[in-house]
Design a protein around this motif. Structure first.
Motif, PDB file in Angstrom:
ATOM      1  N   SER A 111      94.888  73.774  29.906  1.00 51.55           N
ATOM      2  CA  SER A 111      95.309  75.116  29.483  1.00 51.55           C
ATOM      3  C   SER A 111      94.337  76.176  29.977  1.00 51.55           C
ATOM      4  CB  SER A 111      95.452  75.181  27.964  1.00 51.55           C
ATOM      5  OG  SER A 111      94.208  75.036  27.307  1.00 51.55           O
ATOM      6  N   LYS A 112      93.042  75.883  29.928  1.00 47.66           N
ATOM      7  CA  LYS A 112      92.073  76.892  30.387  1.00 47.66           C
ATOM      8  C   LYS A 112      92.106  77.049  31.891  1.00 47.66           C
ATOM      9  CE  LYS A 112      91.241  76.968  26.095  1.00 47.66           C
ATOM     10  NZ  LYS A 112      92.265  76.356  25.226  1.00 47.66           N
ATOM     11  N   ALA A 130     102.850  71.655  23.506  1.00 48.22           N
ATOM     12  CA  ALA A 130     101.859  72.222  24.431  1.00 48.22           C
ATOM     13  C   ALA A 130     101.716  71.352  25.670  1.00 48.22           C
ATOM     14  CB  ALA A 130     100.517  72.375  23.718  1.00 48.22           C
ATOM     15  N   LEU A 152     102.342  72.548  29.575  1.00 44.63           N
ATOM     16  CA  LEU A 152     101.302  72.467  30.598  1.00 44.63           C
ATOM     17  C   LEU A 152     101.678  71.539  31.743  1.00 44.63           C
ATOM     18  CD1 LEU A 152      98.223  72.278  28.211  1.00 44.63           C
ATOM     19  CD2 LEU A 152      98.916  74.229  29.617  1.00 44.63           C
ATOM     20  N   GLU A 199      97.616  81.650  22.977  1.00 45.48           N
ATOM     21  CA  GLU A 199      97.000  81.354  24.272  1.00 45.48           C
ATOM     22  C   GLU A 199      98.068  81.051  25.317  1.00 45.48           C
ATOM     23  OE1 GLU A 199      92.757  79.314  22.791  1.00 45.48           O
ATOM     24  OE2 GLU A 199      94.224  78.141  23.931  1.00 45.48           O
ATOM     25  N   LEU A 200      99.015  80.172  24.968  1.00 50.42           N
ATOM     26  CA  LEU A 200     100.036  79.784  25.931  1.00 50.42           C
ATOM     27  C   LEU A 200     101.025  80.919  26.188  1.00 50.42           C
ATOM     28  CD1 LEU A 200     100.713  76.114  24.788  1.00 50.42           C
ATOM     29  CD2 LEU A 200      99.341  76.900  26.720  1.00 50.42           C
TER      30      LEU A 200
END
Length: 469
Positions: free
Chosen positions: A52-53, A164, A168, A188-189
């Motif tokens: 994710s980052k 999630a 991703l 965040e997403l």
């Protein structure tokens, strides 16, 4: 069933809590076996934090290129999402191989398979090829982690219903996405995909985003979400999901009056939290039962009700954070080895990698007032930071919460690189530093870290680059 030689410590689960436990125990010259049924690194490395980052960083590059006209930069950005995903996957693969090499280099024996207790000193391992073996152990450490919560009617096996991990692992960008849940994972997403040009609709049952953070911390994030064109719908409970030729229709019910709303999108992402994995190891065979929240209760060293069985990471309770689990693993390994166990009750930072980032550690001002005779606060706005100005990101602030004798009890950071800045404040909280000492630390100029020194000086009424209150 074949039988394997005894091992001193059996660690079940190769995520940040499990592999750290295994490596640290091996460094104490203990005989360690680590069992993992999937890829080493767990959810964090393979399906969460790291991928994710990586995509957040890529999305930030694209967004900054589009929105940096004030710097004299104008660009038409072409996003090759498949190439972006390949880059992300390469990072994950490299880190996965690195964890494996570190385990082997430290003498950890690795076993692939699914472990379940046979009795208090043995487990059976079911292999992917259908074979099984038995491992006996002196100590066991349960580090089986957590899984995303699944809502009724939004099961993850259904077409165009994503968790999630599924989000991703997309191989192409959807045109639109409904996100159920405005916690830190959901936000965040949501912001990641919004920056890549996806139309985002967020549905949240509560009346605000990220309720774990105070309103002044999330205000800059809410502003950024508006600028990204994200539609935020609060007080709505997702109730139904129906497939269409184009994707899905999500039906919600408003908490106040029960009115129903419908939202169409290519897919729906469910991000309403995570639940511990405690149903895979036949824990009942050794007399262990999860509590009402599904966690295994432990003492401060990770020991469960069964004296030689420990639990670390998400399975052992809040905070369900990778870095907290890693520290719990180190403490458990030290306790098993009979070493000087690291100090417990350390300050544990929490970070949301939103835009802007939010990071907190220790006590808030309200929490401090419940425990201290006197509470004071020092703040420094990012708009007064020369380095923040040069990045083009000036939203947010640094805040230090202090108690008796001006000792730093906690801190909150909103703004660029908050995730990096919070560590200095965590050190101050851990070491009980007063703001006069923190203000005397020479921070390099121009840097964002100067904001911490200025906040400390502000608490002392001697800040230079902001008005003292």
């Amino acid at each position: 069933m074949s039988e394997r030689l005894d091992t001193g410590i059996l660690v079940v689960g190769g995520g940040p809590a499990g592999y750290v436990t295994a490596i640290r125990a091996a460094q104490y010259d203990l005989d360690v076996t680590l069992v993992e049924m999937d890829a080493l690194g767990g959810t964090c490395l393979n399906r969460g934090c790291i991928p994710s980052k990586a995509l957040i960083s890529a999305a930030d590059v694209a967004h900054d290129a589009r929105t940096s006209s004030q710097m004299g930069i104008s660009a038409e950005v072409d996003i090759n999402f498949q190439r972006m995903v390949e880059w992300k996957d390469d990072i994950v693969g490299r880190m996965n191989r690195s964890v494996e090499k570190l385990c082997k280099a430290n003498g950890v024996s690795l076993v692939e398979g699914h472990a379940a207790f046979e009795d208090e000193h043995s487990v059976s391992i079911e292999k992917s090829d259908g074979q099984s073996e038995r491992i006996t152990f002196e100590y066991a450490v349960v580090a089986t982690g957590s899984r995303p919560i699944e809502l009724p009617g939004f099961e993850f096996h259904r077409s165009n219903v994503l968790d999630a991990k599924g989000a991703l692992e997309l191989d192409e960008l959807p045109a639109s996405l409904v996100v159920v849940g405005a916690g830190y994972i959901g936000m965040e997403l949501s912001m990641l995909f919004a920056k890549l040009g996806v139309e985002i609709t967020v549905v949240e049952a509560l009346d605000s985003m990220m309720p774990a953070f105070s309103p002044d911390l999330i205000a800059p994030v809410a502003s950024a979400a508006s600028e990204l064109g994200m539609e935020m719908n609060y007080g709505e409970l997702a109730s139904e999901c129906h497939p269409t030729d184009q994707g899905v229709v999500v039906t919600t019910e408003e908490a106040d009056d029960g009115d129903r709303q419908e939202y169409e999108a290519d897919a729906v992402l469910i991000a309403v939290g995570r639940t511990p994995v405690t149903n895979t190891m036949a824990l009942g065979r050794i007399g262990l039962e999860p509590d009402d929240d599904g966690f295994l209760r432990t003492d401060e060293y990770g020991r469960t009700a069964v004296d030689h069985v420990f639990a670390v990471g998400d399975v052992a309770g809040e905070p369900m954070l990778a870095h907290a689990g890693s520290m719990e693993g180190e403490i458990a390994a030290s306790e098993i080895a009979g070493r000087n166990t690291p100090a417990v009750n350390r300050a544990i930072p929490a970070v949301a990698f939103t835009s802007p980032e939010i990071a907190t550690v220790g006590l808030s001002e309200a929490e401090a007032k419940e425990t201290q005779h006197s509470v004071s606060v020092g703040e420094f706005p990012m708009r007064a930071s020369g380095r923040a100005l040069t990045t083009g990101h000036t939203e947010g602030f640094v805040r230090l919460v202090c108690g008796d004798s001006n000792v730093v009890l906690g801190g909150q950071v909103v703004g660029p690189e908050a995730s990096e800045l919070i560590s200095e404040i965590a050190l101050a909280v851990d070491e009980g530093l007063p703001t006069d000492e923190l203000a005397e630390v020479i921070h390099p100029h121009p840097t964002l870290s100067e904001s911490i020194g200025e906040a400390a000086a502000n608490e002392q009424d001697i800040a230079i680059h902001t008005l003292n209150r």
